[in-house]
Design a protein around this motif. Structure first.
Motif, PDB file in Angstrom:
ATOM      1  N   LEU A   4       0.997  -1.100  -0.021  1.00 21.12           N
ATOM      2  CA  LEU A   4       0.106  -0.063   0.062  1.00 21.12           C
ATOM      3  C   LEU A   4       0.786   1.189  -0.039  1.00 21.12           C
ATOM      4  CD1 LEU A   4      -2.803   1.381   0.313  1.00 21.12           C
ATOM      5  CD2 LEU A   4      -2.221   1.306   2.890  1.00 21.12           C
ATOM      6  N   ASN A   5       0.930   1.948  -1.193  1.00 20.73           N
ATOM      7  CA  ASN A   5       1.553   3.429  -1.260  1.00 20.73           C
ATOM      8  C   ASN A   5       0.607   4.525  -0.570  1.00 20.73           C
ATOM      9  OD1 ASN A   5       4.275   2.589  -2.566  1.00 20.73           O
ATOM     10  ND2 ASN A   5       2.820   1.574  -3.751  1.00 20.73           N
ATOM     11  N   LEU A   6       1.079   4.939   0.446  1.00 21.20           N
ATOM     12  CA  LEU A   6       0.050   5.757   1.389  1.00 21.20           C
ATOM     13  C   LEU A   6       0.580   7.183   1.458  1.00 21.20           C
ATOM     14  CD1 LEU A   6      -2.530   5.964   3.378  1.00 21.20           C
ATOM     15  CD2 LEU A   6      -0.666   5.446   5.009  1.00 21.20           C
ATOM     16  N   GLY A   7       0.006   8.195   1.081  1.00 27.52           N
ATOM     17  CA  GLY A   7       0.560   9.812   1.153  1.00 27.52           C
ATOM     18  C   GLY A   7      -0.221  10.156   2.456  1.00 27.52           C
ATOM     19  N   TYR A  25       6.906   4.774  15.131  1.00 26.73           N
ATOM     20  CA  TYR A  25       6.987   4.073  16.269  1.00 26.73           C
ATOM     21  C   TYR A  25       6.023   3.357  16.888  1.00 26.73           C
ATOM     22  CZ  TYR A  25       7.814   4.567  21.570  1.00 26.73           C
ATOM     23  OH  TYR A  25       7.910   4.641  22.735  1.00 26.73           O
ATOM     24  N   ALA A  26       4.843   3.640  16.518  1.00 26.69           N
ATOM     25  CA  ALA A  26       3.731   2.670  16.975  1.00 26.69           C
ATOM     26  C   ALA A  26       3.939   1.208  16.444  1.00 26.69           C
ATOM     27  CB  ALA A  26       2.668   3.103  16.573  1.00 26.69           C
ATOM     28  N   VAL A  27       4.526   0.947  15.198  1.00 23.50           N
ATOM     29  CA  VAL A  27       4.615  -0.216  14.538  1.00 23.50           C
ATOM     30  C   VAL A  27       6.181  -0.756  14.797  1.00 23.50           C
ATOM     31  CG1 VAL A  27       2.803   0.168  12.683  1.00 23.50           C
ATOM     32  CG2 VAL A  27       5.524   0.841  12.273  1.00 23.50           C
ATOM     33  N   GLY A  28       6.939  -0.174  15.595  1.00 25.94           N
ATOM     34  CA  GLY A  28       8.142  -0.914  16.018  1.00 25.94           C
ATOM     35  C   GLY A  28       9.273  -0.440  14.978  1.00 25.94           C
ATOM     36  N   VAL A  29       9.077   0.480  14.046  1.00 27.97           N
ATOM     37  CA  VAL A  29      10.260   0.841  13.110  1.00 27.97           C
ATOM     38  C   VAL A  29      11.408   1.411  13.858  1.00 27.97           C
ATOM     39  CG1 VAL A  29      10.873   1.870  10.907  1.00 27.97           C
ATOM     40  CG2 VAL A  29       9.009   0.312  10.985  1.00 27.97           C
ATOM     41  N   VAL A  60      10.076   8.968   1.738  1.00 29.57           N
ATOM     42  CA  VAL A  60       9.238   7.740   1.795  1.00 29.57           C
ATOM     43  C   VAL A  60      10.224   6.809   2.807  1.00 29.57           C
ATOM     44  CG1 VAL A  60       8.606   5.945   0.483  1.00 29.57           C
ATOM     45  CG2 VAL A  60       8.976   8.001  -0.700  1.00 29.57           C
ATOM     46  N   VAL A  61       8.981   6.346   3.918  1.00 34.98           N
ATOM     47  CA  VAL A  61       9.555   5.481   4.787  1.00 34.98           C
ATOM     48  C   VAL A  61       8.551   4.267   4.582  1.00 34.98           C
ATOM     49  CG1 VAL A  61      10.906   6.954   6.136  1.00 34.98           C
ATOM     50  CG2 VAL A  61       8.267   6.473   6.638  1.00 34.98           C
ATOM     51  N   SER A  62       9.005   3.251   5.210  1.00 30.49           N
ATOM     52  CA  SER A  62       8.100   1.945   5.097  1.00 30.49           C
ATOM     53  C   SER A  62       7.876   1.121   6.544  1.00 30.49           C
ATOM     54  CB  SER A  62       8.699   1.034   3.990  1.00 30.49           C
ATOM     55  OG  SER A  62       8.076  -0.096   3.877  1.00 30.49           O
ATOM     56  N   PHE A  63       6.702   0.493   6.794  1.00 27.68           N
ATOM     57  CA  PHE A  63       6.550  -0.665   7.593  1.00 27.68           C
ATOM     58  C   PHE A  63       5.656  -1.529   7.174  1.00 27.68           C
ATOM     59  CE2 PHE A  63       3.215   2.926   8.461  1.00 27.68           C
ATOM     60  CZ  PHE A  63       2.188   1.819   8.629  1.00 27.68           C
ATOM     61  N   LEU A 299      20.381   1.530 -18.158  1.00 30.33           N
ATOM     62  CA  LEU A 299      20.865   0.436 -17.609  1.00 30.33           C
ATOM     63  C   LEU A 299      20.918   0.607 -15.965  1.00 30.33           C
ATOM     64  CD1 LEU A 299      22.355  -2.432 -17.683  1.00 30.33           C
ATOM     65  CD2 LEU A 299      24.663  -1.034 -17.703  1.00 30.33           C
ATOM     66  N   VAL A 300      20.121  -0.215 -15.437  1.00 30.49           N
ATOM     67  CA  VAL A 300      20.100  -0.284 -13.739  1.00 30.49           C
ATOM     68  C   VAL A 300      21.345  -0.611 -13.309  1.00 30.49           C
ATOM     69  CG1 VAL A 300      18.737  -0.731 -11.821  1.00 30.49           C
ATOM     70  CG2 VAL A 300      17.628  -0.427 -13.994  1.00 30.49           C
ATOM     71  N   THR A 301      22.055   0.058 -12.755  1.00 30.70           N
ATOM     72  CA  THR A 301      23.340  -0.079 -12.151  1.00 30.70           C
ATOM     73  C   THR A 301      23.156  -0.431 -10.739  1.00 30.70           C
ATOM     74  OG1 THR A 301      23.771   2.308 -11.600  1.00 30.70           O
ATOM     75  CG2 THR A 301      24.755   1.226 -13.919  1.00 30.70           C
ATOM     76  N   ALA A 302      22.391   0.111  -9.764  1.00 31.88           N
ATOM     77  CA  ALA A 302      22.106  -0.381  -8.545  1.00 31.88           C
ATOM     78  C   ALA A 302      20.629   0.097  -8.124  1.00 31.88           C
ATOM     79  CB  ALA A 302      23.231   0.426  -7.714  1.00 31.88           C
ATOM     80  N   LEU A 303      20.194  -0.662  -7.142  1.00 33.60           N
ATOM     81  CA  LEU A 303      18.961  -0.347  -6.566  1.00 33.60           C
ATOM     82  C   LEU A 303      18.723  -0.642  -4.984  1.00 33.60           C
ATOM     83  CD1 LEU A 303      16.879  -2.665  -6.090  1.00 33.60           C
ATOM     84  CD2 LEU A 303      16.808  -2.842  -8.637  1.00 33.60           C
ATOM     85  N   ARG A 304      17.921   0.252  -4.468  1.00 31.68           N
ATOM     86  CA  ARG A 304      17.430   0.243  -3.238  1.00 31.68           C
ATOM     87  C   ARG A 304      15.920   0.173  -2.993  1.00 31.68           C
ATOM     88  NH1 ARG A 304      21.966   0.707   0.322  1.00 31.68           N
ATOM     89  NH2 ARG A 304      20.716   1.286   2.119  1.00 31.68           N
ATOM     90  N   VAL A 305      15.371  -0.653  -2.150  1.00 37.99           N
ATOM     91  CA  VAL A 305      14.144  -0.867  -2.207  1.00 37.99           C
ATOM     92  C   VAL A 305      13.493  -0.288  -0.749  1.00 37.99           C
ATOM     93  CG1 VAL A 305      11.825  -2.151  -1.931  1.00 37.99           C
ATOM     94  CG2 VAL A 305      14.027  -2.904  -3.283  1.00 37.99           C
ATOM     95  N   VAL A 306      12.542   0.608  -0.726  1.00 41.03           N
ATOM     96  CA  VAL A 306      12.013   1.191   0.311  1.00 41.03           C
ATOM     97  C   VAL A 306      11.439   0.158   1.249  1.00 41.03           C
ATOM     98  CG1 VAL A 306      10.478   2.822   1.588  1.00 41.03           C
ATOM     99  CG2 VAL A 306      11.553   3.402  -0.634  1.00 41.03           C
ATOM    100  N   ALA A 307      12.047  -0.036   2.414  1.00 38.88           N
ATOM    101  CA  ALA A 307      11.434  -1.186   3.560  1.00 38.88           C
ATOM    102  C   ALA A 307      11.838  -0.876   4.869  1.00 38.88           C
ATOM    103  CB  ALA A 307      11.945  -2.407   2.900  1.00 38.88           C
ATOM    104  N   ASN A 308      11.294  -1.250   5.804  1.00 38.82           N
ATOM    105  CA  ASN A 308      11.693  -1.167   6.996  1.00 38.82           C
ATOM    106  C   ASN A 308      12.259   0.081   7.701  1.00 38.82           C
ATOM    107  OD1 ASN A 308      10.916  -4.159   7.268  1.00 38.82           O
ATOM    108  ND2 ASN A 308      13.041  -4.578   6.468  1.00 38.82           N
ATOM    109  N   GLY A 309      11.360   0.886   7.469  1.00 35.14           N
ATOM    110  CA  GLY A 309      11.673   2.344   7.938  1.00 35.14           C
ATOM    111  C   GLY A 309      12.656   3.083   7.231  1.00 35.14           C
TER     112      GLY A 309
END
Length: 665
Positions: A4-7, A25-29, A60-63, A299-309
């Motif tokens: 879920l991408n939430l604004g 904080y509430a979800v422990g991230v 963007v942060v994630s939980f 050409l995608v040389t590197a990537l980082r996925v938004v996850a775990n805060g």
């Protein structure tokens, strides 16, 4: 796992960044609650954001909660940074609109809700600050129903509002008043539910109402209202349950062709470009070569996925997720990645900037560094529209407001070591055609010095139609490259009409075309003096187009905002003359008890003056809301803007400049 991408959206100071911190904080991230006042929030990472306590760039942060990965996007609340919100809207699955229980519905809240409803983005409303002195959740809920949308229902009760002991209790099946309200709201959009309600009365199971509520929320038909406090945490757990239970999370088709959108651009520590991409379908892996933009691949040389805060290094990113991609060196905000998604990120949801200013380097020798730094900022915010006057070497940027100017100045100083000041802010006008106009220049016929024949007809089009280029000649009458050169130059030239302002709506038809085919000397060398090139068409097009525009005639239009003023009743007599002096036109005045609501129109160039003078005119009690509405013809002499490149209105000057540029005589 679903995504879920939430604004998180709100008027400035409603508490959305504090809510983001509380959710993490509430979800422990996070194990420590970030504070806006202390400058320790996770999402406000810029030095300027921490110092000023406002959000400038979307973060963007994630939980993870209930088998749903929530990518949380914190957006700016100040209207000067509405462009950041603009870019986020195209990648959202849902939104939480934060409303203060103290201040209630504020001007930017209305703008955001209107846009969310128009785009049918599923939206929850969070009534924040119930613990603050002066909080009145019932009054705020009434204002939401009256000013934002009547399709709302409170999901809980607030006790001890306005105190640090404020508590929020979620409604359940035993709350009959809530159940009746919920049934009444849901039955408006569900005939089967209405029929069963009429037949069975209160026998309908509450679990069914919850399922219907989730379905209608997901279709943006209704908007559940939660209450709480981002500071104390009251009501936040119930909101989290609403986010994962009522908003539409998706799995995405990881095997489908790649389809995504670039919604933000960042720069890494070494100055490398990083593209933030929402992937709607498919899977992108490191070393994949993917289409980006209208043409070209990267050409995608590197990537980082938004996850775990935060974001984590990964070898691939799957549908539904948000990732930072390296290697997309030519990517721009709004570019599709792979197959263009059905909901393109480049669609306009808000009005473009209506102000501009000249950026003045503190030292003349720093002009090049200033332009380079602003060009990098324009990657992150294309709407600042950086441009340089080729003749006077002035650098101009577009703005939404004065706060944006301050932020640009501070960012240049802190991030690039460039000191600048600004000239006075001015209003951006547009030009509109009055009639149809034509012009033709024929090859080898004076005064045409170029090896090209071009005829153009310009005609007005409806507002918002944009610029269209059509061929009134055979497509095969000359090489495609020459037609392309004409079209590209037409679109570039229309950015500065006869008065120097952009012509945003216009139909241009090419009525004549001609060229000299490639010629060579007897020994086979190319003879430019006998052969047409794309440069001939690029150089001749501005002369022909400007002649056609001059014959059609253009009229300068100024941007106009709609305004809503809520003022005490006893100041109305002094307020109305002040509005007249600002060239504002009140259209409706409505009594509201001891106050008045004044609505009308005001030129965009006077909005800042109105905001500055309003506190003194209303003892600090006046509230103003403005929003761009339309352009209207300028009254009196038409304002002009100095041209920032060659001037085709002055033929002699133009031809001399072209000769100097091309090295010809």
């Amino acid at each position: 796992m679903k995504t879920l991408n939430l604004g998180i959206l709100a008027h400035v100071d409603a508490g959305k960044t504090s809510l983001t911190e509380r959710l993490l904080y509430a979800v422990g991230v996070t194990d420590q609650l970030g504070s806006v006042d202390a400058g320790s929030t996770r999402t406000d990472s810029l030095t300027l954001e921490r110092r000023r306590g406002i959000t400038i760039r979307s973060a963007v942060v994630s939980f993870v909660r209930d088998d749903v990965t929530v990518n949380l996007i914190d957006t700016p609340g100040h209207p000067d940074f509405i462009a950041e919100v603009e870019r986020v809207l195209g990648v959202l699955d849902g939104a939480v609109l934060v409303v203060s229980a103290v201040e209630g519905v504020q001007p930017q809240t209305r703008v955001l809700m209107r846009t969310l409803r128009r785009l049918r983005i599923p939206t929850l409303i969070f009534m924040n600050k119930v613990d603050r002195a002066g909080a009145d959740p019932e009054r705020a809920l009434h204002a939401v129903a009256e000013k934002l949308t009547p399709a709302v229902v409170a999901m809980g009760a607030v006790r001890a509002a306005g105190t640090r002991q404020a508590r929020c209790t979620a409604y359940g099946p035993a709350d009959t008043v809530h159940t009746e309200r919920l049934l009444d709201l849901l039955a408006r959009h569900d005939d089967a539910l209405l029929a069963d309600w009429v037949q069975d009365g209160s026998a309908l199971p509450y679990s069914r109402l919850c399922r219907v509520l989730a379905g209608q929320t997901g279709r943006a038909l209704v908007h559940p209202v939660f209450a709480g406090s981002a500071i104390t945490g009251a009501g936040v757990d119930t909101l989290i349950s609403g986010i994962t239970g009522l908003l539409p999370a998706t799995r995405g088709d990881t095997d489908a062709p790649v389809s995504g959108t670039v919604f933000a651009i960042e720069r890494g520590p070494a100055g490398e470009k990083i593209a933030l991409v929402r992937l709607f379908a498919g899977t992108v892996r490191v070393r994949d070569r993917i289409p980006v933009g209208a043409s070209g691949t990267a050409l995608v040389t590197a990537l980082r996925v938004v996850a775990n805060g935060t974001d984590e290094a990964a070898s691939s990113v799957a549908a539904g997720r948000i990732a930072r991609l390296w290697g997309l060196t030519d990517a721009r905000i709004g570019d599709p990645v792979g197959v263009p998604p059905e909901r393109g990120g480049a669609d306009r949801h808000f009005a473009p900037p209506t102000l501009e200013t000249v950026v003045v380097p503190a030292h003349p020798a720093g002009r090049a560094a200033t332009h380079a730094a602003l060009s990098q900022l324009a990657e992150q915010d294309p709407l600042i529209n950086v441009r340089q006057d080729d003749r006077q070497h002035e650098i101009t940027v577009s703005l939404y407001g004065e706060v944006q100017k301050e932020v640009i100045q501070a960012t240049l100083a802190e991030d690039f070591g460039v000191a600048v000041t600004f000239q006075e802010t001015s209003t951006v006008h547009v030009e509109r055609l009055c009639d149809v106009g034509t012009a033709v220049e024929v090859i080898a016929v004076a005064p045409n010095p170029f090896l090209a024949t071009i005829g153009l007809r310009v005609a007005p089009t409806p507002i918002g139609a944009g610029v269209s280029f059509r061929l009134g000649v055979e497509l095969g009458s000359m090489p495609q490259a020459f037609f392309t050169a004409v079209e590209e130059t037409v679109r570039r030239t229309l950015r500065q009409g006869p008065h120097g302002w952009e012509i945003p709506d216009c139909e241009v038809t090419m009525t004549h075309a001609g060229y000299w085919a490639r010629q060579s000397h007897s020994h086979g060398t190319f003879d430019k003096s006998m052969s047409s090139t794309a440069g001939d068409f690029r150089n001749l097009t501005p002369l022909v187009l400007m002649a056609a525009l001059t014959r059609a005639g253009t009229r300068v239009h100024e941007p106009v905002h709609r305004f809503r003023l809520e003022v005490p009743g006893d100041v109305l007599g002094t307020l109305l003359p002040a509005l007249t002096r600002l060239d504002a036109m009140p259209t409706h005045t409505t009594g509201q008890g001891a106050s008045y609501l004044v609505e009308g129109e005001i030129p965009a160039g006077q909005v800042h003056a109105l905001e500055r003078r309003l506190p003194g005119l209303t003892r600090g009690e006046g509230v103003v809301e403005t929003q761009f509405d339309h352009y209207r013809p300028v009254r009196g002499p038409a304002p002009t803007r100095v041209r920032w490149n060659l001037n085709p209105l002055d033929r002699r000057e133009y031809l001399l400049a072209v000769a100097r540029r091309t090295g010809t005589r």
